[in-house]
Each structure stands twice: as structure tokens, then as C-alpha cells.
Design an enzyme around this catalytic site. Sequence first.
Site, short mmCIF file in Angstrom:
data_model
loop_
_atom_site.label_atom_id
_atom_site.label_comp_id
_atom_site.label_asym_id
_atom_site.label_seq_id
_atom_site.Cartn_x
_atom_site.Cartn_y
_atom_site.Cartn_z
N HIS A 155 -15.32 -4.81 -45.43
CA HIS A 155 -14.30 -5.02 -44.13
C HIS A 155 -14.94 -3.97 -42.92
CE1 HIS A 155 -11.37 -6.71 -46.92
NE2 HIS A 155 -12.12 -5.92 -47.66
N SER A 276 -32.11 -2.38 -19.39
CA SER A 276 -31.24 -2.72 -18.66
C SER A 276 -31.57 -2.81 -17.09
CB SER A 276 -29.92 -2.02 -18.63
OG SER A 276 -29.02 -1.92 -17.44
N LYS A 282 -30.66 2.55 -21.15
CA LYS A 282 -30.46 1.57 -22.07
C LYS A 282 -31.54 1.19 -22.97
CE LYS A 282 -26.90 -0.08 -22.95
NZ LYS A 282 -26.42 -1.33 -22.54
N GLU A 289 -29.72 -10.16 -30.94
CA GLU A 289 -28.45 -10.79 -30.20
C GLU A 289 -28.92 -12.37 -30.06
OE1 GLU A 289 -25.93 -7.61 -27.69
OE2 GLU A 289 -28.26 -7.86 -27.13
N GLN A 321 -31.86 -42.88 -31.88
CA GLN A 321 -32.85 -42.23 -31.12
C GLN A 321 -32.65 -40.77 -30.72
OE1 GLN A 321 -35.21 -44.59 -28.37
NE2 GLN A 321 -34.15 -43.68 -26.57
N1 ARG Z 1 -37.42 -45.24 -29.90
C1 ARG Z 1 -36.76 -45.50 -30.89
C2 ARG Z 1 -36.05 -44.52 -31.73
O1 ARG Z 1 -36.58 -43.22 -31.30
C3 ARG Z 1 -37.37 -46.48 -32.02
C4 ARG Z 1 -36.84 -47.52 -32.48
C5 ARG Z 1 -36.57 -48.55 -31.60
N2 ARG Z 1 -36.01 -49.99 -32.29
C6 ARG Z 1 -35.27 -50.62 -31.37
N3 ARG Z 1 -34.79 -51.54 -32.19
N4 ARG Z 1 -35.02 -50.57 -30.14
O2 ARG Z 1 -35.12 -44.62 -32.58
#
Ligand code: ARG
Length: 458
Positions: A155, A276, A282, A289, A321
Site C-alpha cells: 500500500h 527542465s 531539475k 515516465e 486491414q
Molecule cells: N491490403 C489488404 C489487407 O491488408 C490485403 C487483403 C485484401 N483483400 C481484399 N479482398 N481486398 O488486409
Amino acid sequence: MPLWSGRFEGGLDQSAWEVNASLPVDQRMALQDVRGSLAWAKALVKAGALTQSEGDQIQRGLKEIAAEFEAHEFEFKAGDEDIHTAVERALTELIGPVGGKLHTGRSRNDQVATDFRLWLMDNIPALVAKMERLQGALLGRAEADFGLLMPGYTHLQRAQPVLLAHWWLAHFWPLQRDRERMIQVAARCGVLPLGAAGLAGTPLAVDRRALADELGFAHVSPNSIDAVSDRDFASGFLYTAALTGVHLSRLAEMMGLFTSQEFGFFELDDAYATGSSLMPQKKNPDIFELARGRAGTLIGLLTGLLTTLKGLPSAYDKDLQEDKEGVFRAFDLLSGLLPVLAGALDTLRVNPAALAAAIEPGLMATDLADYLVARGVPFRQAHGETARLVRRALAQGKPVSELPLEAFQEVNPLFEADLYTAFDPQRSVERRRAEGGTAPEAVRVQIEQARAALQGSS
Ligand code: ARG
């Protein structure tokens, strides 16, 4: 020109193109993409989908492209939607229309999952080595600071004396678990998605087991729909990165406290402290941090991916993606941080006088209760009687060790003159000899265990 342009009469709006394209992020997987394609071309020849000569031309072209990537000479073009498109486009420029045969029986969906797994398998070892390096710094501190005692806190209140070496190692073991987890993440990446095609599996007689062997995957994905949508490995990476961040953050919090004037236990070397712009006196622990701050970012990246995944319809969706940017970011955040923390610990100066001054007799109150326990008093009663003595000393404004023998005997006649040995902090730590305790002999064993944990990994 996108790979899918044949279906469309008009072109994609420029701002929509920019949102849709992933090249700025996924070009980091260029070498993995080429490697996956080299293996795929070989598999196509074996499956009879390419002639040997077509396969050879594709192999030659891909190797040239890999060399360009390695030399940082590959030229991306404005129409390259992603890394897969860029490689296929460059291949066709190099070897002509036969380059267009490479994508037979596969999809970018299985390709991207393959590249991503390969990237992590390739890069995790370097991160693991950096985690190990920081563990080495913590172990080095435990060895260098071996004889020193410090107040242990619960604590954030002074609790009992512990060895500083013991405290350092308390931050070693979480990283050991993180490192083991990270190695497991790499192993979990070793499931081959290639051959899943878009979602239903490739119609070609591809030997996926051989493909897996060729690319260094231990397993073949058992379900093509799962293969293109599984991002458990990326989530596992982000979880492990976030938890590592949490552990670094907890160490960082203590480093901030212990380097403050209020504690004064440690001083950072100038090479790892900052000043600082306003206050000339400082010396700030910014590095620690930032470690604490980055833990927040890492947790956010994990939360981000899990939230992206949770509502997805089955198989591939473009949401996926978004997976790579967070993983790369987490990787970079930790890669940058770990060696800096190791350097800061290596060069830290410990102030033995400040540590010793912080060990006041109250820290040995448990040992005093144990004194009575050793004379047959039930611990609960001994706790209450010791607490009364602590209260009496507090009321008199002096340490409990300075109460006269009669005051102790008034509370319990079993107290004798040897009670004052209970206030010896060295004796207090030496009593805690059970495995995992803070006694010097137990910590020596622990140091051996820590050494073995590091050696076991190299
Ligand atoms: N650039 C796409 C990704 O990173 C690759 C796969 C794309 N596939 C598709 N059916 N558009 O996921």
C-alpha cells in the site's frame, strides 16, 4: 491500376483510394511477401498449374525484386494499392505477362495473413532478445546491490525490510513470463494460411504441407474460412506487448518515486535523465515516465484490435486491414523502450545511506510479534499486543525500539531483554529463508534461478 479494376468502368475517387490503400503500412512486409510468392510459385509448378519454365521465370523475377527491397532500391508506383499489388506489378514489368500467372489459385486474403504471420515470426526474436537484455540489467542490479537492505512497501506504506536485490528480481520475473509468452506468440504464428485462397480453399492440387515446410510454418490451417479471418496471433502479440508494457510501467512508477528527493534511493545517470527548460535544478526521469505512458498506448492498441475483430462477419473483411498498424506500432514502442530502460538500470547509482535511513524500527513490528509467537503466544494475540506497544511509542513520539523493557513486560511478561534483537533489520531478513523469501541465502538461490532462466533462453 488495382488488381480488380476489370470489374469497374470508373476509377476510384482519390480520397477513397487513399483510405483503401494499405501500402504505407504493409510495405514493411515486403520481404515476407516475396518469400511467400516464391514458395507459392514453386507449389504451382508442383501442382502442374505452371510449367517449369514459367516457374523459373517467376522465381528469377521475384529474387530480383527481393534484392531491390533489400538494397532499398525498389520503386513503388502511384497505383500500388498494397504490397501484394506492388510485387505483382513489378514482377510483370520485369518478366512480362507470365508474371500475371503467379496469383493463380490464391487471394490477397491468404497472402496477407501469411505475410503478417511471417513478419512476426521473423521479428519477434529481436524483441525477445531486448526483453532478455532488460532482464539481464535487472539481474545485474540484484548482483551489484546484493548486501543492501531497503524498506519493502505494501500500500506504499513501509512494511518490512527486504533485500534490494530481492526487489530488483521482483521486476525480473514478470519479464521472464512476458518473454516466454512472446516466444509462444511466435510459435502460434506458425500456422500456414496460404492455400485458403479467398475463403473456400484453392482449387489447385497444392501440397500445403510442403508449402508450410518451405516457409517455416509448423502447421497448416485446418479451415480455409478460419485461415483468412484468424487474427488470434496478432491479438496474442498485442496482449503480450500490453502486459509487458504494464510490467515496465510498474517498474517505471517505482523508479520515479525512488529517484525523487523524498525517497532519494536512486540517482539516474545523466545519460538517462532529462532537464527542465524552466527550472534549472531539475533532473527528471522522463524515460521512465514514457515507459509508463507507453503502457497506456499499448493497452489501447490491444483494445483497438479486439474491438475491430469482435463484430466481424466470417471470413475476410476489409476491417482486417487495420490490424497491422497497431502491431507494428506496439513492436516499435517496445523495441525502442527496452534497451533504454536497460541502459538506465545499468548506470543507476544507488544511495545506501538513504536506504538505511528509511529502515526504521517500526518495520520490525512483525518480528516483535513473532518473538512472542516463539514463546507460545497465538499470533493474533501477539499482533494485538505489539500493536499496543506501537501505539504507545507513537503517543510518546519515539520509535517502539526505544520503549523500556518494563513497558514491554507490562503488555506481556514473556518479553525479556533479548527482545531488542527483534529490531535488527539484518536479522529480520535472515529469518525469511523459505524458498522465494528475502533472506540473503534464499535470494542467492533466486539469483541462480534467474541466471538459469536467462541461460536457458540463449
Ligand atoms: N491490403 C489488404 C489487407 O491488408 C490485403 C487483403 C485484401 N483483400 C481484399 N479482398 N481486398 O488486409
